[in-house]
Enzyme design. Structure first.
Site, PDB file in Angstrom:
ATOM      1  N   HIS A   1       8.675  -0.612   5.481  1.00  0.00           N
ATOM      2  CA  HIS A   1       8.357  -0.598   6.641  1.00  0.00           C
ATOM      3  C   HIS A   1       8.095  -2.110   7.191  1.00  0.00           C
ATOM      4  O   HIS A   1       7.709  -2.873   6.558  1.00  0.00           O
ATOM      5  CB  HIS A   1       7.044   0.236   6.967  1.00  0.00           C
ATOM      6  CG  HIS A   1       5.929  -0.234   6.093  1.00  0.00           C
ATOM      7  ND1 HIS A   1       5.795   0.200   4.895  1.00  0.00           N
ATOM      8  CD2 HIS A   1       4.791  -0.802   5.995  1.00  0.00           C
ATOM      9  CE1 HIS A   1       4.714  -0.177   4.063  1.00  0.00           C
ATOM     10  NE2 HIS A   1       4.134  -0.812   4.897  1.00  0.00           N
TER      11      HIS A   1
ATOM     12  N   GLU B   1       0.682  -1.288   0.028  1.00  0.00           N
ATOM     13  CA  GLU B   1      -0.159   0.029   0.255  1.00  0.00           C
ATOM     14  C   GLU B   1       0.837   1.176  -0.071  1.00  0.00           C
ATOM     15  O   GLU B   1       0.782   2.318  -0.750  1.00  0.00           O
ATOM     16  CB  GLU B   1      -0.879  -0.006   1.208  1.00  0.00           C
ATOM     17  CG  GLU B   1      -1.870   1.004   1.242  1.00  0.00           C
ATOM     18  CD  GLU B   1      -2.559   1.153   2.745  1.00  0.00           C
ATOM     19  OE1 GLU B   1      -2.844   0.045   3.350  1.00  0.00           O
ATOM     20  OE2 GLU B   1      -2.775   2.304   2.995  1.00  0.00           O
TER      21      GLU B   1
HETATM   22  P1  5GP Z   1       1.423  -2.148   3.331  1.00  0.00           P
HETATM   23  O1  5GP Z   1       2.122  -1.041   2.593  1.00  0.00           O
HETATM   24  O2  5GP Z   1       2.448  -2.560   4.519  1.00  0.00           O
HETATM   25  O3  5GP Z   1       0.637  -3.106   2.683  1.00  0.00           O
HETATM   26  O4  5GP Z   1       0.471  -1.389   4.431  1.00  0.00           O
HETATM   27  C1  5GP Z   1       0.596   0.195   4.829  1.00  0.00           C
HETATM   28  C2  5GP Z   1       0.105   0.304   6.197  1.00  0.00           C
HETATM   29  O5  5GP Z   1       0.223   1.696   6.555  1.00  0.00           O
HETATM   30  C3  5GP Z   1      -1.306  -0.192   6.668  1.00  0.00           C
HETATM   31  O6  5GP Z   1      -1.304  -0.948   7.651  1.00  0.00           O
HETATM   32  C4  5GP Z   1      -2.071   1.093   6.721  1.00  0.00           C
HETATM   33  O7  5GP Z   1      -3.053   1.033   7.800  1.00  0.00           O
HETATM   34  C5  5GP Z   1      -0.871   2.022   7.462  1.00  0.00           C
HETATM   35  N1  5GP Z   1      -1.093   3.588   6.886  1.00  0.00           N
HETATM   36  C6  5GP Z   1      -1.243   3.918   5.677  1.00  0.00           C
HETATM   37  N2  5GP Z   1      -1.320   5.303   5.595  1.00  0.00           N
HETATM   38  C7  5GP Z   1      -0.997   5.621   6.977  1.00  0.00           C
HETATM   39  C8  5GP Z   1      -0.872   7.037   7.489  1.00  0.00           C
HETATM   40  O8  5GP Z   1      -1.065   8.042   7.072  1.00  0.00           O
HETATM   41  N3  5GP Z   1      -0.660   6.960   8.937  1.00  0.00           N
HETATM   42  C9  5GP Z   1      -0.169   5.646   9.668  1.00  0.00           C
HETATM   43  N4  5GP Z   1      -0.102   5.874  10.901  1.00  0.00           N
HETATM   44  N5  5GP Z   1      -0.617   4.571   9.182  1.00  0.00           N
HETATM   45  C10 5GP Z   1      -0.725   4.606   7.790  1.00  0.00           C
END
Ligand code: 5GP
Length: 132
Positions: A93, A88
């Site tokens: 991370h 996403e």
């Molecule tokens: P991934 O890239 O690992 O699939 O997911 C990205 C993660 O970042 C998700 O769990 C989402 O909830 C979190 N996330 C996305 N945008 C933000 C944000 O603006 N602030 C925070 N604290 N978390 C975020």
């Protein structure tokens, strides 16, 4: 254009910060799988986790270990699980999630809806469990 996570590090977008050093930053995931679900990021913006250098991955893991230890103290659990997805947000991370069972790591689970006060309290609780 800086990633949303770089903007969080810069303080342009608010977050519930858990820990920070010169190279890494930890803050609560805004859509948590469990209370204490934390993201650990490098301040250097790299999309794919495995494009980080060996040194960065090593140092990031040591930083994440400190945060995971604090999460486990603040939110007693069987273990803190770790996952790297990055589908996403294109800024590498590590997810750290307090687990009571394997199913707590299912990213398709419904996410918790927490108030600003709850998020602030969780971040504070983890932060105060970090080694001084
Ligand atoms: P991934 O890239 O690992 O699939 O997911 C990205 C993660 O970042 C998700 O769990 C989402 O909830 C979190 N996330 C996305 N945008 C933000 C944000 O603006 N602030 C925070 N604290 N978390 C975020």
């Amino acid at each position: 254009m800086a990633s949303i996570f770089s903007r969080i590090v810069a303080g342009e977008i608010p977050s519930y910060k858990v820990a920070e050093d010169d190279k890494f930053f930890a803050f609560l995931d805004i859509n948590p799988l469990a209370k204490g679900h934390t993201l650990v990021i490098p301040k250097r913006e790299v999309d794919y986790f495995f494009d980080l250098t060996d040194e960065e991955i090593g140092a990031m893991q040591i930083f994440a270990k400190k945060v995971a230890t604090a999460i486990k103290e603040a939110f007693p659990c069987v273990k803190v699980g770790q996952a790297v997805l990055g589908l996403e947000v294109p800024h590498a991370h590590i997810h750290l999630v307090p687990m009571q069972s394997e199913k707590d790591m299912l990213f398709t689970n419904p996410k918790l809806k927490l108030t600003a006060e709850e998020f602030a309290e969780i971040a504070q609780k983890i932060n105060s469990s970090l080694p001084q």
